[in-house]
Enzyme design. Sequence first.
Site, PDB file in Angstrom:
ATOM      1  N   LYS A   1       0.671  -1.164  -0.074  1.00 24.26           N
ATOM      2  CA  LYS A   1      -0.019  -0.030   0.044  1.00 24.26           C
ATOM      3  C   LYS A   1       0.881   1.150  -0.043  1.00 24.26           C
ATOM      4  O   LYS A   1       0.580   2.284  -0.776  1.00 24.26           O
ATOM      5  CB  LYS A   1      -0.920  -0.127   1.199  1.00 24.26           C
ATOM      6  CG  LYS A   1      -1.735  -1.084   1.371  1.00 24.26           C
ATOM      7  CD  LYS A   1      -2.758  -0.869   2.719  1.00 24.26           C
ATOM      8  CE  LYS A   1      -2.009  -1.094   3.943  1.00 24.26           C
ATOM      9  NZ  LYS A   1      -1.228  -2.103   4.323  1.00 24.26           N
TER      10      LYS A   1
ATOM     11  N   ARG B   1      -8.987   1.418   9.047  1.00 24.87           N
ATOM     12  CA  ARG B   1      -8.500   0.097   9.196  1.00 24.87           C
ATOM     13  C   ARG B   1      -9.738  -0.750  10.204  1.00 24.87           C
ATOM     14  O   ARG B   1      -9.602  -2.099  10.213  1.00 24.87           O
ATOM     15  CB  ARG B   1      -7.350  -0.020  10.043  1.00 24.87           C
ATOM     16  CG  ARG B   1      -5.859  -0.125   9.419  1.00 24.87           C
ATOM     17  CD  ARG B   1      -4.651  -0.496  10.298  1.00 24.87           C
ATOM     18  NE  ARG B   1      -3.778  -1.011   9.785  1.00 24.87           N
ATOM     19  CZ  ARG B   1      -2.434  -0.518   9.267  1.00 24.87           C
ATOM     20  NH1 ARG B   1      -2.535   0.755   9.207  1.00 24.87           N
ATOM     21  NH2 ARG B   1      -1.633  -1.104   9.079  1.00 24.87           N
TER      22      ARG B   1
ATOM     23  N   ARG C   1      11.531  -6.112   4.528  1.00 30.68           N
ATOM     24  CA  ARG C   1      11.320  -4.784   4.425  1.00 30.68           C
ATOM     25  C   ARG C   1      12.303  -4.009   5.214  1.00 30.68           C
ATOM     26  O   ARG C   1      12.467  -4.326   6.498  1.00 30.68           O
ATOM     27  CB  ARG C   1       9.719  -4.393   4.926  1.00 30.68           C
ATOM     28  CG  ARG C   1       9.432  -2.822   4.954  1.00 30.68           C
ATOM     29  CD  ARG C   1       8.183  -2.383   5.009  1.00 30.68           C
ATOM     30  NE  ARG C   1       7.200  -2.842   6.026  1.00 30.68           N
ATOM     31  CZ  ARG C   1       5.951  -2.864   6.090  1.00 30.68           C
ATOM     32  NH1 ARG C   1       5.255  -2.208   5.292  1.00 30.68           N
ATOM     33  NH2 ARG C   1       5.355  -3.223   7.320  1.00 30.68           N
TER      34      ARG C   1
ATOM     35  N   ARG D   1      11.557  -2.487  11.174  1.00 35.07           N
ATOM     36  CA  ARG D   1      10.523  -1.949  11.913  1.00 35.07           C
ATOM     37  C   ARG D   1      10.157  -3.058  13.057  1.00 35.07           C
ATOM     38  O   ARG D   1      10.179  -4.198  12.645  1.00 35.07           O
ATOM     39  CB  ARG D   1       9.359  -1.770  11.394  1.00 35.07           C
ATOM     40  CG  ARG D   1       9.228  -0.644  10.688  1.00 35.07           C
ATOM     41  CD  ARG D   1       8.050  -0.040   9.477  1.00 35.07           C
ATOM     42  NE  ARG D   1       6.770  -0.631  10.084  1.00 35.07           N
ATOM     43  CZ  ARG D   1       5.402  -0.666   9.534  1.00 35.07           C
ATOM     44  NH1 ARG D   1       5.831  -0.122   8.307  1.00 35.07           N
ATOM     45  NH2 ARG D   1       4.466  -1.102   9.891  1.00 35.07           N
TER      46      ARG D   1
ATOM     47  N   ARG E   1      -0.414  -9.131  13.355  1.00 28.91           N
ATOM     48  CA  ARG E   1      -0.765  -8.274  12.433  1.00 28.91           C
ATOM     49  C   ARG E   1      -2.020  -8.700  11.368  1.00 28.91           C
ATOM     50  O   ARG E   1      -2.786  -8.404  10.943  1.00 28.91           O
ATOM     51  CB  ARG E   1       0.296  -7.380  11.754  1.00 28.91           C
ATOM     52  CG  ARG E   1       0.827  -6.483  12.823  1.00 28.91           C
ATOM     53  CD  ARG E   1       2.221  -6.002  12.402  1.00 28.91           C
ATOM     54  NE  ARG E   1       1.877  -5.019  11.355  1.00 28.91           N
ATOM     55  CZ  ARG E   1       2.727  -4.305  10.689  1.00 28.91           C
ATOM     56  NH1 ARG E   1       4.053  -4.670  10.573  1.00 28.91           N
ATOM     57  NH2 ARG E   1       2.354  -3.379   9.924  1.00 28.91           N
TER      58      ARG E   1
HETATM   59  P1  ADP Z   1       2.232  -1.782   3.384  1.00 27.47           P
HETATM   60  O1  ADP Z   1       2.431  -0.299   3.030  1.00 27.47           O
HETATM   61  O2  ADP Z   1       1.178  -2.317   2.714  1.00 27.47           O
HETATM   62  O3  ADP Z   1       2.571  -2.336   4.708  1.00 27.47           O
HETATM   63  P2  ADP Z   1       4.766  -1.795   1.674  1.00 27.47           P
HETATM   64  O4  ADP Z   1       4.539  -0.689   0.599  1.00 27.47           O
HETATM   65  O5  ADP Z   1       5.731  -1.128   2.890  1.00 27.47           O
HETATM   66  O6  ADP Z   1       3.620  -2.500   2.310  1.00 27.47           O
HETATM   67  O7  ADP Z   1       5.486  -3.057   1.121  1.00 27.47           O
HETATM   68  C1  ADP Z   1       5.940  -3.941   2.055  1.00 27.47           C
HETATM   69  C2  ADP Z   1       7.239  -4.598   1.535  1.00 27.47           C
HETATM   70  O8  ADP Z   1       7.147  -5.231   0.202  1.00 27.47           O
HETATM   71  C3  ADP Z   1       8.426  -3.439   1.517  1.00 27.47           C
HETATM   72  O9  ADP Z   1       9.598  -4.212   1.578  1.00 27.47           O
HETATM   73  C4  ADP Z   1       8.283  -3.236  -0.099  1.00 27.47           C
HETATM   74  O10 ADP Z   1       9.504  -2.634  -0.606  1.00 27.47           O
HETATM   75  C5  ADP Z   1       7.749  -4.546  -0.831  1.00 27.47           C
HETATM   76  N1  ADP Z   1       7.162  -4.431  -2.054  1.00 27.47           N
HETATM   77  C6  ADP Z   1       6.011  -3.630  -2.133  1.00 27.47           C
HETATM   78  N2  ADP Z   1       5.566  -3.769  -3.376  1.00 27.47           N
HETATM   79  C7  ADP Z   1       6.106  -4.889  -3.972  1.00 27.47           C
HETATM   80  C8  ADP Z   1       6.092  -5.773  -4.904  1.00 27.47           C
HETATM   81  N3  ADP Z   1       5.062  -5.390  -6.156  1.00 27.47           N
HETATM   82  N4  ADP Z   1       6.939  -6.903  -5.137  1.00 27.47           N
HETATM   83  C9  ADP Z   1       7.773  -7.046  -4.245  1.00 27.47           C
HETATM   84  N5  ADP Z   1       7.893  -6.423  -3.194  1.00 27.47           N
HETATM   85  C10 ADP Z   1       7.166  -5.282  -2.949  1.00 27.47           C
HETATM   86  P1  AMP Z   2       1.382   0.578   9.033  1.00 30.66           P
HETATM   87  O1  AMP Z   2       2.661   1.671   8.810  1.00 30.66           O
HETATM   88  O2  AMP Z   2       0.276   1.172   8.070  1.00 30.66           O
HETATM   89  O3  AMP Z   2       1.784  -0.781   8.606  1.00 30.66           O
HETATM   90  O4  AMP Z   2       0.828   0.802  10.480  1.00 30.66           O
HETATM   91  C1  AMP Z   2       1.667   0.186  11.653  1.00 30.66           C
HETATM   92  C2  AMP Z   2       0.767   0.255  12.906  1.00 30.66           C
HETATM   93  O5  AMP Z   2       0.400   1.503  12.923  1.00 30.66           O
HETATM   94  C3  AMP Z   2      -0.305  -0.657  12.634  1.00 30.66           C
HETATM   95  O6  AMP Z   2       0.110  -2.012  12.957  1.00 30.66           O
HETATM   96  C4  AMP Z   2      -1.046  -0.211  13.913  1.00 30.66           C
HETATM   97  O7  AMP Z   2      -0.623  -0.591  15.086  1.00 30.66           O
HETATM   98  C5  AMP Z   2      -0.808   1.387  13.822  1.00 30.66           C
HETATM   99  N1  AMP Z   2      -1.967   1.740  12.821  1.00 30.66           N
HETATM  100  C6  AMP Z   2      -1.666   2.566  11.640  1.00 30.66           C
HETATM  101  N2  AMP Z   2      -2.754   2.937  11.108  1.00 30.66           N
HETATM  102  C7  AMP Z   2      -3.882   2.858  12.200  1.00 30.66           C
HETATM  103  C8  AMP Z   2      -5.189   2.866  11.906  1.00 30.66           C
HETATM  104  N3  AMP Z   2      -5.819   3.512  10.970  1.00 30.66           N
HETATM  105  N4  AMP Z   2      -6.020   2.503  13.026  1.00 30.66           N
HETATM  106  C9  AMP Z   2      -5.119   1.683  14.029  1.00 30.66           C
HETATM  107  N5  AMP Z   2      -3.792   1.584  14.164  1.00 30.66           N
HETATM  108  C10 AMP Z   2      -3.302   2.147  12.967  1.00 30.66           C
END
Ligand code: ADP
Ligand code: AMP
Length: 213
Positions: free
Chosen positions: A13, A88, A127, A160, A171
Amino acid sequence: MKIIMLGAPGAGKGTQAKMIAEKYGIPHISTGDIFRANIKNGTELGKEAKTYMDKGLLVPDELTVKLLLDRVAQKDCGNGYVLDGFPRTIPQAEVLDKALSGLGDRIDYAINVDVPDENIINRMSGRRACLSCGATYHLVHIPPKKEGICDNCGQPLVLRDDDKPETVKNRLQVYHEQTQPLIDFYTAKGVLKTVDGTQDMQDVFAAITAILD
Ligand code: ADP
Ligand code: AMP
């Protein structure tokens, strides 16, 4: 254009939201990034949010909703925004919906980045995040130019705390229980679009721009 990114943690995302924000000139708003900035700055909100985040739980709606509504009321959101990680829960979505309809407005697209659970653990363990500028990399799929260093700002990259495998399992469970119902919520509103998130990052983006353009 007001866009919501839906999908499991690690579905991509944030990666896509940043590209959308750049192409369409709208702000990328990540509640996760806002919480992490608060943790880094040692604020009360950050301290409280961290107790939930480290366990893989959602931060309570009372803390999250106001923060998001204040953010989208800012001037730079006048032409829209892309929300990443909000809503969420159904109550979060309902509050946003109500706030928007009070202004005669609505969400234009909820983009569901679909990635099966089997791929998620690999995505999250690889990541690496920059806690300074919010950039995200993957050790194998999207590596930084210089190992361990952010391409954008030169700061060190970290795993992270909540990307450790035991937390990722929680999660994912929280996602299925509390966030996945939003797919039906936005389908009922006629704005849900699903893209295959297992493709290469550029192919996922092409599928998204085909919807938005
Ligand atoms: P989210 O925001 O949904 O938690 P991220 O955008 O941070 O996810 O992506 C999660 C991990 O997967 C990161 O390490 C990112 O670099 C990697 N990633 C994102 N899109 C792709 C893709 N299309 N193919 C492979 N790896 C990806
Ligand atoms: P993210 O960076 O989107 O993966 O979010 C990391 C963490 O932040 C999540 O696992 C939750 O603990 C918290 N968080 C982020 N956005 C929300 C939301 N909209 N509602 C509740 N918790 C959130």
